[in-house]
Design a protein around this motif. Structure first.
Motif, PDB file in Angstrom:
ATOM      1  N   MET A   1       1.111  -1.159   0.167  1.00 60.00           N
ATOM      2  CA  MET A   1       0.252   0.256  -0.238  1.00 60.00           C
ATOM      3  C   MET A   1       0.491   1.494  -0.423  1.00 60.00           C
ATOM      4  N   LEU A   2       2.068   0.919   0.554  1.00 61.37           N
ATOM      5  CA  LEU A   2       2.806   2.120   0.780  1.00 61.37           C
ATOM      6  C   LEU A   2       2.348   3.596   0.939  1.00 61.37           C
ATOM      7  N   GLY A   3       2.306   3.857   2.241  1.00 62.45           N
ATOM      8  CA  GLY A   3       1.731   4.252   3.123  1.00 62.45           C
ATOM      9  C   GLY A   3       0.117   4.756   2.818  1.00 62.45           C
ATOM     10  N   CYS A   4      -0.795   4.329   2.542  1.00 59.04           N
ATOM     11  CA  CYS A   4      -1.983   4.245   2.043  1.00 59.04           C
ATOM     12  C   CYS A   4      -3.237   4.765   3.355  1.00 59.04           C
ATOM     13  N   VAL A   5      -2.759   3.410   4.680  1.00 61.21           N
ATOM     14  CA  VAL A   5      -3.617   3.381   5.596  1.00 61.21           C
ATOM     15  C   VAL A   5      -2.499   3.026   6.754  1.00 61.21           C
ATOM     16  N   GLY A   6      -2.797   3.882   7.894  1.00 62.25           N
ATOM     17  CA  GLY A   6      -1.751   4.472   9.230  1.00 62.25           C
ATOM     18  C   GLY A   6      -2.163   5.582   9.709  1.00 62.25           C
ATOM     19  N   LEU A   7      -1.238   5.593  11.107  1.00 64.26           N
ATOM     20  CA  LEU A   7      -1.681   6.414  11.808  1.00 64.26           C
ATOM     21  C   LEU A   7      -0.161   6.709  12.644  1.00 64.26           C
ATOM     22  N   GLY A   8      -0.124   8.060  12.720  1.00 65.28           N
ATOM     23  CA  GLY A   8       1.276   8.040  14.087  1.00 65.28           C
ATOM     24  C   GLY A   8       0.187   8.739  15.234  1.00 65.28           C
ATOM     25  N   PRO A   9       1.959   8.918  16.001  1.00 65.67           N
ATOM     26  CA  PRO A   9       1.687   8.901  17.050  1.00 65.67           C
ATOM     27  C   PRO A   9       0.787   9.990  18.379  1.00 65.67           C
ATOM     28  N   ILE A  10      -0.214   9.588  18.401  1.00 63.23           N
ATOM     29  CA  ILE A  10      -1.342  10.472  19.366  1.00 63.23           C
ATOM     30  C   ILE A  10      -1.207  10.910  20.482  1.00 63.23           C
ATOM     31  N   ALA A  11      -0.719  12.441  20.774  1.00 62.58           N
ATOM     32  CA  ALA A  11      -0.901  12.182  22.348  1.00 62.58           C
ATOM     33  C   ALA A  11      -1.989  13.238  22.968  1.00 62.58           C
ATOM     34  N   TRP A  12      -2.745  12.288  24.183  1.00 66.18           N
ATOM     35  CA  TRP A  12      -4.161  12.365  24.742  1.00 66.18           C
ATOM     36  C   TRP A  12      -3.386  13.193  25.850  1.00 66.18           C
ATOM     37  N   SER A  13      -4.279  14.351  26.194  1.00 63.08           N
ATOM     38  CA  SER A  13      -4.162  15.350  27.504  1.00 63.08           C
ATOM     39  C   SER A  13      -5.641  14.787  28.332  1.00 63.08           C
ATOM     40  N   ASP A  14      -4.704  15.111  29.979  1.00 60.65           N
ATOM     41  CA  ASP A  14      -5.451  14.483  31.361  1.00 60.65           C
ATOM     42  C   ASP A  14      -6.232  15.706  31.341  1.00 60.65           C
ATOM     43  N   PRO A  15      -7.737  15.628  31.798  1.00 58.76           N
ATOM     44  CA  PRO A  15      -8.251  13.934  31.414  1.00 58.76           C
ATOM     45  C   PRO A  15      -9.449  13.914  30.384  1.00 58.76           C
ATOM     46  N   PRO A  16      -8.828  12.279  30.186  1.00 61.51           N
ATOM     47  CA  PRO A  16      -9.144  11.634  28.627  1.00 61.51           C
ATOM     48  C   PRO A  16     -10.953  12.249  28.366  1.00 61.51           C
ATOM     49  N   SER A  17     -11.665  12.268  29.072  1.00 62.48           N
ATOM     50  CA  SER A  17     -12.885  12.795  28.668  1.00 62.48           C
ATOM     51  C   SER A  17     -13.823  13.958  29.228  1.00 62.48           C
ATOM     52  N   GLU A  18     -12.999  14.635  29.944  1.00 64.14           N
ATOM     53  CA  GLU A  18     -12.715  15.678  29.564  1.00 64.14           C
ATOM     54  C   GLU A  18     -11.841  16.139  27.798  1.00 64.14           C
ATOM     55  N   GLU A  19     -10.983  15.988  27.261  1.00 60.66           N
ATOM     56  CA  GLU A  19     -10.568  16.571  26.291  1.00 60.66           C
ATOM     57  C   GLU A  19     -11.335  15.710  24.928  1.00 60.66           C
ATOM     58  N   SER A  20     -11.905  14.698  25.289  1.00 65.89           N
ATOM     59  CA  SER A  20     -13.257  14.709  24.343  1.00 65.89           C
ATOM     60  C   SER A  20     -14.639  15.294  24.349  1.00 65.89           C
ATOM     61  N   ALA A  21     -15.183  15.724  25.286  1.00 59.52           N
ATOM     62  CA  ALA A  21     -15.945  16.720  25.230  1.00 59.52           C
ATOM     63  C   ALA A  21     -15.838  18.491  24.427  1.00 59.52           C
ATOM     64  N   ILE A  22     -14.285  18.533  24.607  1.00 59.59           N
ATOM     65  CA  ILE A  22     -13.901  19.322  23.574  1.00 59.59           C
ATOM     66  C   ILE A  22     -13.992  19.188  22.140  1.00 59.59           C
ATOM     67  N   ARG A  23     -13.559  17.855  21.159  1.00 60.50           N
ATOM     68  CA  ARG A  23     -13.065  17.040  20.488  1.00 60.50           C
ATOM     69  C   ARG A  23     -14.626  17.811  20.137  1.00 60.50           C
ATOM     70  N   GLN A  24     -15.784  16.930  20.855  1.00 56.54           N
ATOM     71  CA  GLN A  24     -17.071  16.857  20.647  1.00 56.54           C
ATOM     72  C   GLN A  24     -17.681  17.718  20.090  1.00 56.54           C
ATOM     73  N   MET A  25     -17.329  18.976  21.646  1.00 62.95           N
ATOM     74  CA  MET A  25     -18.218  20.478  20.738  1.00 62.95           C
ATOM     75  C   MET A  25     -17.284  21.221  19.885  1.00 62.95           C
ATOM     76  N   VAL A  26     -15.726  21.054  19.228  1.00 61.70           N
ATOM     77  CA  VAL A  26     -15.905  21.136  18.098  1.00 61.70           C
ATOM     78  C   VAL A  26     -16.124  20.429  17.068  1.00 61.70           C
ATOM     79  N   LYS A  27     -16.675  19.675  16.961  1.00 65.32           N
ATOM     80  CA  LYS A  27     -17.258  19.160  15.845  1.00 65.32           C
ATOM     81  C   LYS A  27     -19.166  19.109  15.602  1.00 65.32           C
ATOM     82  N   ALA A  28     -19.358  19.300  16.858  1.00 62.54           N
ATOM     83  CA  ALA A  28     -21.117  20.266  17.242  1.00 62.54           C
ATOM     84  C   ALA A  28     -20.842  22.227  16.543  1.00 62.54           C
ATOM     85  N   TYR A  29     -19.531  22.944  16.794  1.00 64.73           N
ATOM     86  CA  TYR A  29     -18.887  23.756  16.622  1.00 64.73           C
ATOM     87  C   TYR A  29     -19.762  24.109  14.861  1.00 64.73           C
TER      88      TYR A  29
END
Length: 304
Positions: free
Chosen positions: A16-44
């Motif tokens: 595939m030569l790179g057609c699927v995959g992901l680099g490392p993701i840095a998650w902030s604490d607490p993950p539930s609060e970060e998820s809430a902000i990401r959901q708000m970005v999507k809603a916005y």
């Protein structure tokens, strides 16, 4: 047993030569609060693209300040912000916003800073991009925008015109089965001159293989080209040609031991959140190999 599982998966990735995959993701604490902000970005983004000025304004705090990145004019409070966005939406039925969150940091339990890139697009106009820093405050268990700072980036270079048909790839994608999970993250470089795609393959909790693909516009040959580099030392290049709704990518690779590989990848966009991938005409070390069955790749839900 692990090596037996990984061998076909790694061969699939090399082809595939790179057609699927992901680099490392840095998650902030607490993950539930970060998820809430990401959901708000999507809603916005959803509210903005519906041109719902009331819904957009409700996502700002009562004392929020929005600064127009072009004029520098400030709009203080929800009513003023609502009026500004209502004026923006008026007569712009096809105006669309996309946001890419790059980081979220918590400076206190009730204050967070999100940084990322925004793109405004409209038919018949050149897309406009900004870099932004958004301050969120938590009120009554809800995260609200309080301040946003934007800087307009440079206009895209001519190479963007050659690559814009692949703009739908921006974001994260996932392909998973019983053996492994393959994730890709695709982003623009500065001025949208190249696309970069970071990929990785995980078995359980371990990342066993990763790499990077760069996609660019060859102005001399009037075609799209790509280059890939993987964590085992393999590399390759591809030439892209569009045939109807599908992209046919002719690939020439060099495996870590020096063996040459050839294949044609077929990537077909199904909708904004789905594409299919298949490898045909495969050859490694002069030996013709069977085609790889078509797989379905889905856009990754960043709120999870």
């Amino acid at each position: 047993m692990k090596d037996a599982v990984m061998k076909p998966i790694l061969l699939k990735l090399l082809l595939m030569l790179g057609c699927v995959g992901l680099g490392p993701i840095a998650w902030s604490d607490p993950p539930s609060e970060e998820s809430a902000i990401r959901q708000m970005v999507k809603a916005y983004v959803d509210a903005y693209n519906r041109h719902d000025a009331d819904a957009v304004a409700q996502m700002w705090s009562p004392e929020a300040v929005y600064t127009n990145p072009h004029s520098g004019e400030q709009f203080v409070g929800r009513d003023a912000i609502r009026g500004e966005f209502a004026a923006t939406f008026r007569g712009s039925n096809d105006l669309k916003l996309s946001l890419v969150t790059e980081s979220i940091e918590f400076v206190s339990p009730n204050v967070a800073i999100e940084k990322g890139a925004a793109t405004l697009s409209q038919k018949g106009s050149v897309s406009e991009s900004t870099r932004y820093s958004a301050v969120y405050v938590k009120r009554d268990e809800q995260w609200l925008l309080d301040r946003v700072t934007e800087i307009v980036t440079e206009r895209p270079k001519p190479s963007y015109e050659g690559l814009k048909e692949l703009e739908w790839l921006i974001g994260s994608w996932i392909d998973t089965d019983d053996d492994a999970t393959v994730v890709t993250t695709c982003n623009w470089t500065k001025n949208r001159s190249f696309l970069t795609r970071m990929f990785s393959i995980s078995v359980g909790d371990n990342v066993d293989f990763a790499g990077m693909q760069i996609i660019g516009w060859d102005a001399a040959e009037k075609t799209i080209r790509s280059w890939v580099f993987d964590s085992d030392g393999g590399f390759g290049q591809g030439t892209w040609h569009r045939q109807g709704e599908a992209w046919h990518i002719r690939l020439v690779g060099t495996l870590p031991d020096g063996t040459r590989s050839f294949s044609t990848n077929i990537m077909r966009r199904v909708d904004d959140d789905t594409f299919t991938w298949q490898a045909v005409d495969r050859m490694v070390a002069g030996e013709l190999l069977p085609n790889v069955d078509e797989i379905v790749v889905k856009r990754r839900d960043e709120s999870q």
